[in-house]
Design a protein around this motif. Sequence first.
Motif, short mmCIF file in Angstrom:
data_model
loop_
_atom_site.label_atom_id
_atom_site.label_comp_id
_atom_site.label_asym_id
_atom_site.label_seq_id
_atom_site.Cartn_x
_atom_site.Cartn_y
_atom_site.Cartn_z
N ARG A 36 25.05 29.82 75.24
CA ARG A 36 26.36 30.56 75.11
C ARG A 36 27.18 28.99 75.00
NH1 ARG A 36 29.48 31.20 80.34
NH2 ARG A 36 27.90 29.96 81.76
N VAL A 37 27.85 29.70 74.44
CA VAL A 37 29.16 29.26 73.84
C VAL A 37 30.05 28.96 75.34
CG1 VAL A 37 31.38 28.94 72.86
CG2 VAL A 37 29.03 29.42 71.71
N THR A 38 30.92 28.37 76.17
CA THR A 38 31.32 27.48 77.60
C THR A 38 32.79 28.03 76.53
OG1 THR A 38 31.05 25.97 77.16
CG2 THR A 38 29.55 27.07 78.97
N ARG A 42 36.70 24.77 72.21
CA ARG A 42 36.25 23.32 71.56
C ARG A 42 35.41 23.75 70.44
NH1 ARG A 42 36.95 22.87 77.46
NH2 ARG A 42 34.75 23.55 77.65
N LEU A 43 34.27 24.86 70.14
CA LEU A 43 33.60 25.13 69.49
C LEU A 43 34.67 24.26 68.01
CD1 LEU A 43 31.10 25.79 68.19
CD2 LEU A 43 31.24 27.80 68.69
N MET A 44 35.63 25.24 67.93
CA MET A 44 35.78 25.77 66.86
C MET A 44 36.68 24.10 66.35
SD MET A 44 34.80 28.29 65.19
CE MET A 44 32.96 28.55 66.11
N ARG A 45 37.36 23.98 67.31
CA ARG A 45 37.75 21.99 66.98
C ARG A 45 36.54 21.33 66.79
NH1 ARG A 45 42.87 22.30 71.03
NH2 ARG A 45 43.76 24.21 70.10
N SER A 46 35.64 21.37 67.29
CA SER A 46 34.66 20.66 67.06
C SER A 46 34.25 19.76 65.85
CB SER A 46 33.68 21.16 67.64
OG SER A 46 32.67 21.89 66.92
N ARG A 47 33.75 18.47 65.43
CA ARG A 47 33.25 18.28 64.04
C ARG A 47 31.72 18.46 63.69
NH1 ARG A 47 37.24 13.80 62.68
NH2 ARG A 47 39.37 14.44 63.69
N ILE A 48 31.60 19.46 63.90
CA ILE A 48 29.20 19.63 63.90
C ILE A 48 29.42 20.30 62.76
CG2 ILE A 48 29.95 19.84 66.59
CD1 ILE A 48 29.31 23.29 66.07
N GLY A 49 30.15 21.09 61.66
CA GLY A 49 30.33 21.51 60.58
C GLY A 49 30.47 22.74 60.85
N THR A 57 26.96 30.61 66.79
CA THR A 57 28.09 31.88 67.04
C THR A 57 27.11 32.90 66.94
OG1 THR A 57 29.90 30.82 66.32
CG2 THR A 57 29.20 33.41 66.02
N SER A 58 25.49 32.57 66.04
CA SER A 58 24.88 33.41 65.25
C SER A 58 24.06 33.78 66.68
CB SER A 58 23.45 33.08 64.59
OG SER A 58 24.29 33.86 63.42
N GLY A 181 29.05 24.41 75.18
CA GLY A 181 28.11 24.98 74.95
C GLY A 181 27.40 24.79 76.49
N THR A 182 26.37 25.52 77.21
CA THR A 182 25.02 25.33 77.55
C THR A 182 24.50 25.88 77.65
OG1 THR A 182 25.06 25.19 80.44
CG2 THR A 182 26.45 27.30 79.60
N ALA A 183 22.55 25.02 78.10
CA ALA A 183 21.13 25.58 77.41
C ALA A 183 20.59 25.37 79.06
CB ALA A 183 21.23 25.59 76.64
N THR A 184 19.90 26.56 78.88
CA THR A 184 18.98 26.31 80.63
C THR A 184 18.27 27.23 79.86
OG1 THR A 184 18.69 28.47 81.00
CG2 THR A 184 20.99 27.31 82.35
N GLU A 185 16.97 26.14 80.61
CA GLU A 185 15.49 26.37 80.74
C GLU A 185 14.50 26.37 81.56
OE1 GLU A 185 13.33 23.30 78.14
OE2 GLU A 185 14.95 22.91 76.95
#
Length: 194
Positions: A36-38, A42-49, A57-58, A181-185
Motif C-alpha cells: 500500500r501507498v502510505t 511523497r510518491l508523486m514527488r519521488s523520482r521513480i519515473g 498505483t495499479s 509505501g509499505t509492504a508485508t509478507e
Amino acid sequence: MTMEPEGIPRHRTNAPNHVYYFDIGTGVWQGKATFRVTSWRRLMRSRIGLTNKLLVTSMHIIERLTGAPRQDSDIVAKPNEGEFGQADNVVRISKFGVTLYLLEEQYVLHSDGTGVTIHGNERLGPVPGLLTRTFTYTAEIREEGMAATYSMPLLGAHWTGNYQVAADRQSIFAELVCDWGTATEDTRRISAPA
C-alpha cells in the motif's frame, strides 16, 4: 558433501546466514503479500519515473479491490556453491491464478557469517519479457539466523525489508518500507526439502 577440517558438514555451521538459508529457509513457503501507498504526496514527488508510479498505483488499487495476493516461494540450499554457500529462491505473487510478480534470486553467502549478496531477475505483470530487470542488493542476517535486514531497490525506490522468523521456525513475517509505501509478507513453510 564438503567437510570442514573438524569433520563438520560445511552447511551445518552456526553462522547466522547458514542457519537462515540452509536450516530455516530451505523448502516451499506460502502465504500472503500486501502492498500500500502510505504517502501519495511523497510518491508523486519521488523520482521513480512514470512507469513505476503507474505500477505502484495499479498495485495499490488492485489490492484494495480484490484483497491481498498469494505469495509462493521455493528456496533451494546449495551449501557447496561458492566460497560460503548459496541458496536459490523463486518468488511468485499471484491473484486468481495470474502471476503479478515473479522474482528469481540467488543468495551468495559471505564468509563473515552474516552478509549476503543477492542477484535478482524480476518480472512485473503476467506478460513475460515486458517489464523485466536484473539487479543486485545486499542483506545482513541477525539474531543467530532468526532475522534479516534487506536493502532492496524496488519500483525505482530504496526499500528496507525486515524479516523475522517465528520461534517455531515454520513461519516468517516481513515488513518492507520506503519513503512512500509499505509492504508485508506473511509466509509459512508448507513442505521441507526432500
